[in-house]
Design a protein around this motif. Sequence first.
Motif, PDB file in Angstrom:
ATOM      1  N   THR A 226     -61.519  -3.557 -17.835  1.00 51.75           N
ATOM      2  CA  THR A 226     -62.103  -3.422 -16.136  1.00 51.75           C
ATOM      3  C   THR A 226     -60.619  -4.719 -15.466  1.00 51.75           C
ATOM      4  N   PHE A 227     -60.784  -4.553 -14.415  1.00 52.51           N
ATOM      5  CA  PHE A 227     -60.638  -5.383 -13.638  1.00 52.51           C
ATOM      6  C   PHE A 227     -61.399  -6.322 -12.774  1.00 52.51           C
ATOM      7  N   PRO A 228     -61.215  -8.210 -13.887  1.00 51.57           N
ATOM      8  CA  PRO A 228     -62.950  -8.429 -12.995  1.00 51.57           C
ATOM      9  C   PRO A 228     -62.471  -9.018 -11.919  1.00 51.57           C
ATOM     10  N   TYR A 229     -63.685  -9.192 -11.400  1.00 44.55           N
ATOM     11  CA  TYR A 229     -63.892  -9.557  -9.816  1.00 44.55           C
ATOM     12  C   TYR A 229     -64.961 -10.608  -9.480  1.00 44.55           C
ATOM     13  N   PHE A 230     -65.072 -12.028  -9.671  1.00 42.70           N
ATOM     14  CA  PHE A 230     -66.126 -12.735  -9.438  1.00 42.70           C
ATOM     15  C   PHE A 230     -65.902 -13.145  -7.881  1.00 42.70           C
ATOM     16  N   ARG A 231     -67.452 -13.460  -7.556  1.00 40.61           N
ATOM     17  CA  ARG A 231     -67.043 -13.586  -6.175  1.00 40.61           C
ATOM     18  C   ARG A 231     -67.581 -14.992  -6.317  1.00 40.61           C
ATOM     19  N   ASN A 232     -67.482 -16.036  -4.938  1.00 37.64           N
ATOM     20  CA  ASN A 232     -67.783 -17.318  -5.316  1.00 37.64           C
ATOM     21  C   ASN A 232     -68.973 -17.532  -4.632  1.00 37.64           C
ATOM     22  N   LEU A 233     -69.583 -18.380  -5.453  1.00 36.44           N
ATOM     23  CA  LEU A 233     -71.256 -18.435  -4.779  1.00 36.44           C
ATOM     24  C   LEU A 233     -71.367 -20.249  -3.790  1.00 36.44           C
TER      25      LEU A 233
ATOM     26  N   ALA B 176     -62.820 -13.114  -0.174  1.00 38.04           N
ATOM     27  CA  ALA B 176     -62.180 -11.580  -0.601  1.00 38.04           C
ATOM     28  C   ALA B 176     -63.565 -11.276   1.034  1.00 38.04           C
ATOM     29  N   ASN B 177     -64.882 -11.650   0.555  1.00 43.63           N
ATOM     30  CA  ASN B 177     -65.062 -10.965   1.519  1.00 43.63           C
ATOM     31  C   ASN B 177     -65.979 -11.591   2.904  1.00 43.63           C
ATOM     32  N   ASN B 178     -64.552 -13.049   3.178  1.00 45.71           N
ATOM     33  CA  ASN B 178     -65.117 -13.373   4.469  1.00 45.71           C
ATOM     34  C   ASN B 178     -65.811 -14.310   4.719  1.00 45.71           C
ATOM     35  N   ASP B 179     -66.527 -14.842   3.992  1.00 47.93           N
ATOM     36  CA  ASP B 179     -67.254 -15.794   3.533  1.00 47.93           C
ATOM     37  C   ASP B 179     -66.402 -17.040   3.457  1.00 47.93           C
ATOM     38  N   GLY B 180     -65.556 -17.805   3.922  1.00 44.78           N
ATOM     39  CA  GLY B 180     -64.577 -19.052   3.506  1.00 44.78           C
ATOM     40  C   GLY B 180     -64.698 -19.461   2.520  1.00 44.78           C
ATOM     41  N   TRP B 181     -64.780 -18.880   0.880  1.00 43.30           N
ATOM     42  CA  TRP B 181     -65.044 -19.122  -0.217  1.00 43.30           C
ATOM     43  C   TRP B 181     -64.049 -18.201  -0.995  1.00 43.30           C
ATOM     44  N   ALA B 182     -63.104 -19.244  -1.976  1.00 38.45           N
ATOM     45  CA  ALA B 182     -62.053 -18.485  -2.129  1.00 38.45           C
ATOM     46  C   ALA B 182     -62.934 -17.189  -3.825  1.00 38.45           C
ATOM     47  N   ASP B 183     -62.670 -16.249  -3.465  1.00 34.80           N
ATOM     48  CA  ASP B 183     -63.082 -15.342  -5.224  1.00 34.80           C
ATOM     49  C   ASP B 183     -62.200 -15.319  -6.077  1.00 34.80           C
ATOM     50  N   ILE B 184     -62.011 -14.579  -7.064  1.00 31.95           N
ATOM     51  CA  ILE B 184     -61.003 -14.475  -8.131  1.00 31.95           C
ATOM     52  C   ILE B 184     -61.132 -12.906  -8.712  1.00 31.95           C
ATOM     53  N   ALA B 185     -59.740 -12.996  -8.808  1.00 29.83           N
ATOM     54  CA  ALA B 185     -59.937 -11.670  -9.801  1.00 29.83           C
ATOM     55  C   ALA B 185     -59.068 -11.203 -10.448  1.00 29.83           C
ATOM     56  N   TYR B 186     -58.345 -10.632 -11.653  1.00 28.74           N
ATOM     57  CA  TYR B 186     -57.366 -10.670 -12.358  1.00 28.74           C
ATOM     58  C   TYR B 186     -57.809  -8.764 -12.914  1.00 28.74           C
ATOM     59  N   ALA B 187     -56.405  -8.464 -13.413  1.00 21.22           N
ATOM     60  CA  ALA B 187     -56.171  -7.563 -14.890  1.00 21.22           C
ATOM     61  C   ALA B 187     -56.154  -7.782 -15.810  1.00 21.22           C
ATOM     62  N   ALA B 188     -56.166  -6.580 -16.303  1.00 22.23           N
ATOM     63  CA  ALA B 188     -56.565  -6.640 -17.709  1.00 22.23           C
ATOM     64  C   ALA B 188     -56.221  -5.375 -18.186  1.00 22.23           C
ATOM     65  N   LEU B 189     -56.613  -4.785 -19.217  1.00 19.55           N
ATOM     66  CA  LEU B 189     -56.233  -4.020 -20.004  1.00 19.55           C
ATOM     67  C   LEU B 189     -57.224  -2.422 -19.664  1.00 19.55           C
ATOM     68  N   ASN B 190     -56.538  -1.405 -20.334  1.00 16.19           N
ATOM     69  CA  ASN B 190     -57.076   0.001 -20.171  1.00 16.19           C
ATOM     70  C   ASN B 190     -59.419  -0.253 -20.579  1.00 16.19           C
ATOM     71  N   ARG B 191     -60.112  -0.107 -20.423  1.00 14.30           N
ATOM     72  CA  ARG B 191     -61.011  -0.201 -20.368  1.00 14.30           C
ATOM     73  C   ARG B 191     -61.939  -1.796 -20.546  1.00 14.30           C
TER      74      ARG B 191
END
Length: 554
Positions: free
Chosen positions: A335-342, A318-333
Amino acid sequence: MREANPNRRQLLKMLAAAGMMPARPAAASAPIRFEPRVLPFRLENDETSLRHVPATMAGGVAVFDYDRDGHLDLFFANGANLATLTKDHAKYANRLLRNDGHGRFQDVTARAGLAGLGYATGAAVGDYDNDGYPDLFVAGVHRNTLYHNNGNGTFTDVTRQAGLERWHDPEYGPLWAVGACWVDVNNDGRLDLFVCNYLQWNYAHEPLCGYRGQYDYCQPERYAGTPNQLFLNRGDGTFEDVSAAWGLRRHVGKGMSVSMADYDHDGRPDLFVTNDTSLNFLFHNRGNGFEEVALEEGVAISSNGQFISGMGSDFRDANNDGWADIAYAALNRQTFPYFRNLHGRGFDDATYSSGLRAESWEMGGYGVGFFDFDNDGWKDLFVARGHVEALPKPETPIRQPNTVFRNLGASGRWQALTAAAGFTALPAARHRGCAFGDLDGDGRVDIVTTALDAPAELWLNRSPEAHWLEIELEGTRSNRDGIGARLRVRTAAGLQWNHQTSSVGYASSSHGPVHFGLGKSGRVEELIILWPSGCKQRLRNLKADRRIKVVEPR
């Protein structure tokens, strides 16, 4: 001022409800905006006052070009009578809608032979026999179906011949599959099948839960989990169950989605599985088996340490650094977690620092997808929103409009667009599945969503025009779809990465060309494709605003 004609107002409302015009157009100045259409399919989930949990988990959709005419078509998984798990009424039929190339659709289900039999939940598309025609796996409650694409507009149920009639487990009982992923786990040029299984469920022994004297759906803690399954493609039309041998069977979860990427660039595809109110799984591919590493890599749970209802996911840079990141949905309160690949050395929970926590705190959702909707060169995040429960509570909206989170580029931040993007033009709903692709041929990624007991929605992308390029892959040594191939484009604005996968979102599949938004760049200086076979292919000086087909060198 004279009051508008009430008959005209009513006519406009009827046209909007029928999808013939937008009820309320998106703001003309919005950087991302969509125009809605209502599709000729209604998701029938057999919801009753005594709540049976499969009824709130229905709704997969697939986007794929089943007849190879160059236009992306739509398949919808539909419910059934929950007491018998049979489609005992025509309203429960799955649907195949053929695209005429202009975003208009014709129901061809009967001719194609895809009406189905049981309670279908999800869909996964992949050309498992490498004949050039995409095949269809339909996941469901205590029944899965593999449909072989005959290449003449029809499909044949080959579940038994393929060895995939294995949804009754001797230890866990009948399995309920929410979705699946086509992936070549051993890089032998043939697509294998990963099946994502959810809860142990029995109609006759449904636990009873409620709210203010009425029944509602129980929390996942009231049900036992199940293991996922992996079927290796033998290359002769049959599959071998290697779930135990590849290390999957010992990991029991409550799987809600599976997404695929080679997160550490070792040349082998890895799998991320969201689990409902339990630890997620990250299956690292060792070449002859999977090692579950979610906790070590930092994606098993959000940074606050709370179990959440992990729903649909996407696994993409998602951030154009060439490494696959992760996002997924969840319920109210939650959040929708977002993990950046290091850079292959684990993941960083960037939900808070990216602004996604604040933007999504009061939202719930199911399907997600990383796609560049405004073609500015940065992938945005779409979420099909809705809640699990059926009874509204003061603090929890059950029916919700969809939202797209615009990627603000190098800042690493997200901007939530709901009304501004046009998503309030249709009534809020309990949305579930979503799939993506350019359905009207204008170079912009459109969205299809489903909602419980409601018509399916087509969101045609009407964002301001910018340059783009789509790459249709044809593997020779690799699998025919090129699933697992990593692509890099270089323009005057910089570098972008993407990869080919059809496993996106919740119970859904997006099987189309790999899309790149190019912004103001009318030319791609260089395209590099890293095929699953290990082949590296380079193309230079490509004109923008078109779809190109690239065949893997033999």
